[in-house]
Design an enzyme around this catalytic site. Structure first.
Site, short mmCIF file in Angstrom:
data_model
loop_
_atom_site.label_atom_id
_atom_site.label_comp_id
_atom_site.label_asym_id
_atom_site.label_seq_id
_atom_site.Cartn_x
_atom_site.Cartn_y
_atom_site.Cartn_z
N ARG A 64 4.58 6.15 14.07
CA ARG A 64 4.68 6.75 12.73
C ARG A 64 4.18 8.18 12.77
O ARG A 64 3.09 8.44 13.29
CB ARG A 64 3.87 5.94 11.72
CG ARG A 64 4.18 6.33 10.28
CD ARG A 64 3.36 5.50 9.30
NE ARG A 64 2.10 6.16 9.00
CZ ARG A 64 1.08 5.58 8.38
NH1 ARG A 64 1.15 4.31 8.01
NH2 ARG A 64 -0.03 6.25 8.14
N HIS B 290 0.83 -1.21 0.00
CA HIS B 290 0.00 0.00 0.00
C HIS B 290 0.86 1.25 0.00
O HIS B 290 2.05 1.23 0.32
CB HIS B 290 -0.92 0.03 1.22
CG HIS B 290 -0.19 0.17 2.52
ND1 HIS B 290 0.55 -0.84 3.08
CD2 HIS B 290 -0.05 1.23 3.35
CE1 HIS B 290 1.10 -0.43 4.20
NE2 HIS B 290 0.76 0.84 4.39
N HIS C 38 4.67 0.07 0.26
CA HIS C 38 5.41 -0.73 1.22
C HIS C 38 4.54 -1.81 1.82
O HIS C 38 3.30 -1.78 1.68
CB HIS C 38 6.03 0.16 2.32
CG HIS C 38 5.02 0.96 3.08
ND1 HIS C 38 4.42 2.09 2.57
CD2 HIS C 38 4.49 0.79 4.31
CE1 HIS C 38 3.58 2.59 3.44
NE2 HIS C 38 3.59 1.81 4.51
N ASP D 185 0.39 4.90 2.00
CA ASP D 185 -0.40 5.24 3.20
C ASP D 185 -1.63 6.09 2.88
O ASP D 185 -1.54 7.13 2.21
CB ASP D 185 0.49 5.96 4.23
CG ASP D 185 1.51 5.00 4.84
OD1 ASP D 185 1.17 3.81 5.00
OD2 ASP D 185 2.64 5.44 5.11
#
Ligand code: SIN
Length: 270
Positions: A261, A101, A246, A103
């Site tokens: 994150r 995906h 990723h 983000d």
């Protein structure tokens, strides 16, 4: 910090590089920031080892790139929704980001970048892979590029039930984006569909859309477009969501892995 003290070590010829000689616990001067930024544009994902950043230092590093993004539904830490919690243990029923995906691509203005600081690592495993979406686009035949270039795709998320009792920050987003987006800094075309968020190609019948998306999801998995990163405690990864995808590997059950994150807002893909 003189930039002559900084070295950039590519992980592969296609994507990813490790930055040596930078201390992310200290504010970066403009020259150092520019050096890192240029290396990031070239390598798409940068890795930094041994960076015991506090959450505030992590937020400060993120703000150098732009305003911070808030995830629609993911739990966060320290009472700050800008600090998205990344956590998997033996009781987890899913791992954040275990499918390829970019983000929150379902946002109308998807995040341009993400900075992940991993604090706790399993004894083995828990690597993350990134794939270069410029290379994915360039790797299609001119005929396939000509077919895809004018098309758009619907991206949608459905976070219901994914984060247990945690109350979502906002409604699950959905948006239509070009299949080939142009990177606003480099001007290069990148493939912008992913198996986590993309639902269908708007202009095609569903059968044709399903077949083409299935082909593209396989295409982004081509190992020639990828790098794989082995985390240490206090490693940091900075990636560009506009030209990469990723996937986090969950191969360490029943051990735990955790981090934070910080995500940076982006603009409307064109
Ligand atoms: C994510 O998709 O942001 C999580 C990546 C990871 O845990 O390595």
């Amino acid at each position: 910090m003189p930039t002559s003290a900084i070295t950039i070590e590519p992980l592969t010829p296609t994507i990813g590089a490790t930055v040596h000689g930078v201390d992310l616990t200290e504010p970066l001067d403009e020259e150092t920031f520019r050096f890192i930024y240029d290396a990031w544009m070239e390598h798409l994902v940068l890795f930094f080892h041994d960076q015991p950043m506090t959450p505030d230092q992590h937020l400060d590093f993120g703000r150098r790139f732009g305003d911070l993004h808030i995830h629609p539904a993911a739990p966060y830490v320290h009472g700050n929704p800008e600090l998205m919690r990344i956590y998997t243990d033996k009781d987890s029923f899913r791992n954040n980001g275990e499918r390829w995906h970019s983000d929150v691509s379902a946002d109308e203005e998807p995040p341009m970048a993400s900075i992940l600081h991993i604090h706790q690592i399993p004894t083995k495993g828990g690597d993350t892979c990134w794939s270069n979406m410029y290379a994915a686009w360039d790797g299609l035949s001119p005929q396939m590029q000509a077919l895809l270039e004018p098309l758009t795709a619907l991206h949608a998320s459905d976070y219901s039930g994914q984060y247990g009792d945690h109350k979502p920050q906002r409604e699950s987003p959905r948006a239509v984006h070009p299949i080939a987006r142009t990177h606003p800094v480099t001007g290069r075309k990148a493939l912008f569909v992913n198996s986590s968020f993309t639902r269908r190609i708007v202009e095609l019948p569903v059968e044709e859309s399903d077949a083409i998306l299935a082909f593209l999801y396989e295409h982004v998995k081509n190992v020639n477009f990828q790098c794989r990163f082995q985390w240490g405690a206090n490693s940091v990864a900075l990636w560009d969501n506009r030209c990469t995808q990723h996937m986090a590997i969950w191969d360490y059950y029943p051990e735990s892995r955790s981090g934070i994150r910080v995500t940076i807002k982006g603009d409307k893909p064109f």
